[in-house]
Design a protein around this motif. Sequence first.
Motif, mmCIF file in Angstrom:
data_model
loop_
_atom_site.group_PDB
_atom_site.id
_atom_site.type_symbol
_atom_site.label_atom_id
_atom_site.label_comp_id
_atom_site.label_asym_id
_atom_site.label_seq_id
_atom_site.Cartn_x
_atom_site.Cartn_y
_atom_site.Cartn_z
ATOM 1 N N ARG A 30 0.833 -1.200 0.000
ATOM 2 C CA ARG A 30 0.000 0.000 0.000
ATOM 3 C C ARG A 30 0.873 1.257 0.000
ATOM 4 N N ASN A 31 0.307 2.347 -0.495
ATOM 5 C CA ASN A 31 0.970 3.658 -0.446
ATOM 6 C C ASN A 31 2.340 3.638 -1.138
ATOM 7 N N ILE A 32 2.392 3.050 -2.325
ATOM 8 C CA ILE A 32 3.656 2.953 -3.067
ATOM 9 C C ILE A 32 4.045 4.345 -3.569
ATOM 10 N N ALA A 33 5.291 4.746 -3.277
ATOM 11 C CA ALA A 33 5.727 6.101 -3.612
ATOM 12 C C ALA A 33 7.179 6.106 -4.059
ATOM 13 N N ALA A 34 7.545 7.137 -4.794
ATOM 14 C CA ALA A 34 8.912 7.331 -5.282
ATOM 15 C C ALA A 34 9.563 8.484 -4.529
ATOM 16 N N SER A 35 10.880 8.376 -4.357
ATOM 17 C CA SER A 35 11.617 9.435 -3.666
ATOM 18 C C SER A 35 13.046 9.476 -4.178
ATOM 19 N N VAL A 36 13.654 10.650 -4.104
ATOM 20 C CA VAL A 36 15.094 10.788 -4.330
ATOM 21 C C VAL A 36 15.735 11.437 -3.103
ATOM 22 N N ASP A 37 15.036 11.357 -1.986
ATOM 23 C CA ASP A 37 15.499 11.937 -0.730
ATOM 24 C C ASP A 37 16.446 10.962 -0.020
ATOM 25 N N PHE A 38 17.532 10.608 -0.711
ATOM 26 C CA PHE A 38 18.429 9.564 -0.228
ATOM 27 C C PHE A 38 19.042 9.876 1.141
ATOM 28 N N LYS A 39 19.270 11.141 1.422
ATOM 29 C CA LYS A 39 19.958 11.503 2.665
ATOM 30 C C LYS A 39 19.118 11.186 3.901
ATOM 31 N N HIS A 40 17.805 10.971 3.711
ATOM 32 C CA HIS A 40 16.925 10.653 4.831
ATOM 33 C C HIS A 40 16.479 9.184 4.799
ATOM 34 N N ASP B 56 10.866 10.078 8.280
ATOM 35 C CA ASP B 56 10.119 10.606 7.141
ATOM 36 C C ASP B 56 11.049 10.927 5.982
ATOM 37 N N VAL B 57 10.550 10.681 4.770
ATOM 38 C CA VAL B 57 11.269 11.080 3.562
ATOM 39 C C VAL B 57 10.299 11.842 2.660
ATOM 40 N N ILE B 58 10.850 12.701 1.821
ATOM 41 C CA ILE B 58 10.030 13.379 0.825
ATOM 42 C C ILE B 58 9.716 12.366 -0.265
ATOM 43 N N LYS B 59 8.440 12.164 -0.557
ATOM 44 C CA LYS B 59 8.054 11.119 -1.505
ATOM 45 C C LYS B 59 6.846 11.555 -2.328
ATOM 46 N N GLU B 60 6.634 10.837 -3.424
ATOM 47 C CA GLU B 60 5.547 11.154 -4.345
ATOM 48 C C GLU B 60 4.822 9.861 -4.718
ATOM 49 N N PRO B 61 3.528 9.754 -4.425
ATOM 50 C CA PRO B 61 2.773 8.550 -4.782
ATOM 51 C C PRO B 61 2.816 8.301 -6.289
ATOM 52 N N ILE B 62 2.833 7.022 -6.676
ATOM 53 C CA ILE B 62 2.852 6.701 -8.109
ATOM 54 C C ILE B 62 1.523 6.110 -8.587
ATOM 55 N N LEU B 63 0.591 5.883 -7.662
ATOM 56 C CA LEU B 63 -0.727 5.338 -8.006
ATOM 57 C C LEU B 63 -1.815 6.280 -7.479
ATOM 58 N N PRO B 64 -2.991 6.226 -8.062
ATOM 59 C CA PRO B 64 -4.095 7.044 -7.546
ATOM 60 C C PRO B 64 -4.420 6.670 -6.101
ATOM 61 N N VAL B 65 -5.020 7.579 -5.381
ATOM 62 C CA VAL B 65 -5.402 7.336 -3.989
ATOM 63 C C VAL B 65 -6.293 6.096 -3.912
ATOM 64 N N GLY B 66 -5.970 5.195 -2.987
ATOM 65 C CA GLY B 66 -6.782 4.001 -2.781
ATOM 66 C C GLY B 66 -6.441 2.828 -3.671
ATOM 67 N N VAL B 67 -5.475 3.005 -4.584
ATOM 68 C CA VAL B 67 -5.059 1.907 -5.466
ATOM 69 C C VAL B 67 -3.771 1.305 -4.925
ATOM 70 N N HIS B 68 -3.744 -0.016 -4.812
ATOM 71 C CA HIS B 68 -2.609 -0.704 -4.209
ATOM 72 C C HIS B 68 -2.240 -1.937 -5.034
ATOM 73 N N LEU B 69 -1.368 -2.784 -4.486
ATOM 74 C CA LEU B 69 -0.846 -3.920 -5.234
ATOM 75 C C LEU B 69 -0.848 -5.177 -4.366
ATOM 76 N N MET B 70 -1.308 -6.284 -4.942
ATOM 77 C CA MET B 70 -1.156 -7.591 -4.310
ATOM 78 C C MET B 70 -0.132 -8.400 -5.109
ATOM 79 N N GLU B 71 0.805 -9.032 -4.396
ATOM 80 C CA GLU B 71 1.768 -9.917 -5.034
ATOM 81 C C GLU B 71 1.584 -11.329 -4.487
ATOM 82 N N VAL B 72 1.641 -12.299 -5.369
ATOM 83 C CA VAL B 72 1.543 -13.711 -4.999
ATOM 84 C C VAL B 72 2.815 -14.393 -5.487
ATOM 85 N N LYS B 73 3.591 -14.948 -4.533
ATOM 86 C CA LYS B 73 4.874 -15.562 -4.860
ATOM 87 C C LYS B 73 4.907 -16.983 -4.296
#
Length: 232
Positions: free
Chosen positions: A165-175, A180-197
Motif C-alpha cells: 500500500r501507499n507505493i511512492a517514489a523518492s530521491v530523498d536519499f539523505k533521509h 520521514d522522507v520526501i516522496k511522491e505517490p505513483i498510483l491514484p489514492v486508494g489503489v494498491h498492489l497484491m503480489e503472490v509468490k
Amino acid sequence: MKKSRHEYKFQTDEKDIALLRARIEGVMKKDAHVTEQGGYHIRSIYFDDIADTCYYQNEAGTDPRAKYRIRIYNASDASIRLEKKVKQNGRTRKYAAPLTREQAETLIDGKSLAMDEESFAAYPELLQQFLVLMRTRHMQPKVMVVYDRIPYVDSRGNVRVTFDRNIAASVDFKHFFEKDVIKEPILPVGVHLMEVKYDEFLPVHIKARLDIGHLRQITFSKYYLCRKRKKA
C-alpha cells in the motif's frame, strides 16, 4: 543455483484488500517480522549504471535482466541488505548480502568501499560483484521506492501473499534511515498492489481464496514506475 520463484501481481483497492485478508487469514500466517500494526514499512534504493541499463531493459522486457538495491525495514538500520533480483523466463531469483550502516551510507552516497585485496576478499560475493559494477559501469543510486507491506506466508509451496500500500517514489536519499522522507505517490489514492509468490506450486485452497472474481494479473515494476515518475 538459487531457486527461482513464480511472482504474480494484481492491482487492488482497499475493498479488495479487506476481502482478501478476511479470506486468507484462516489459512495463512502473518510474516514473523510484522510490527504491532500488522505489517512493516519497506524502503529500497535502486542503483543503475550511466546508461540506465536496468531501466531500459525493464521497459523493453529484456530476458534475463537484473536489478540492484539496498533495502531496509521500518526506516531502521537493524537489517540492511544489498539485494540483486534477477528475472528470467517469467520467474525471479533474489540474492542478498548484509551491509553495515556505514557501508550502506557510502554506497548511497555514490562512493565505492575499500577495494584493496584484503578488504575485497572479506566482502560477500554479491557485494564484490556490485563493487566491480560500480567501478566498471558507474552504478549510482537512482530512486528510492517506499511502501507499506502486509505479508502472509505458508510453508507449503513457500507461498507469500503481500499487500503493498501507499507505493511512492523518492530521491530523498539523505533521509533513507530517517522516520520521514520526501516522496511522491505513483498510483491514484486508494489503489494498491497484491503480489503472490511461490516456488513450485500454489496450494489449491489458497488459490481458491484469492479468486474473488475480478482481479487481473498485471505487469508492475515498482522500480520502473518510480524511475519513470522521477524522470518525467
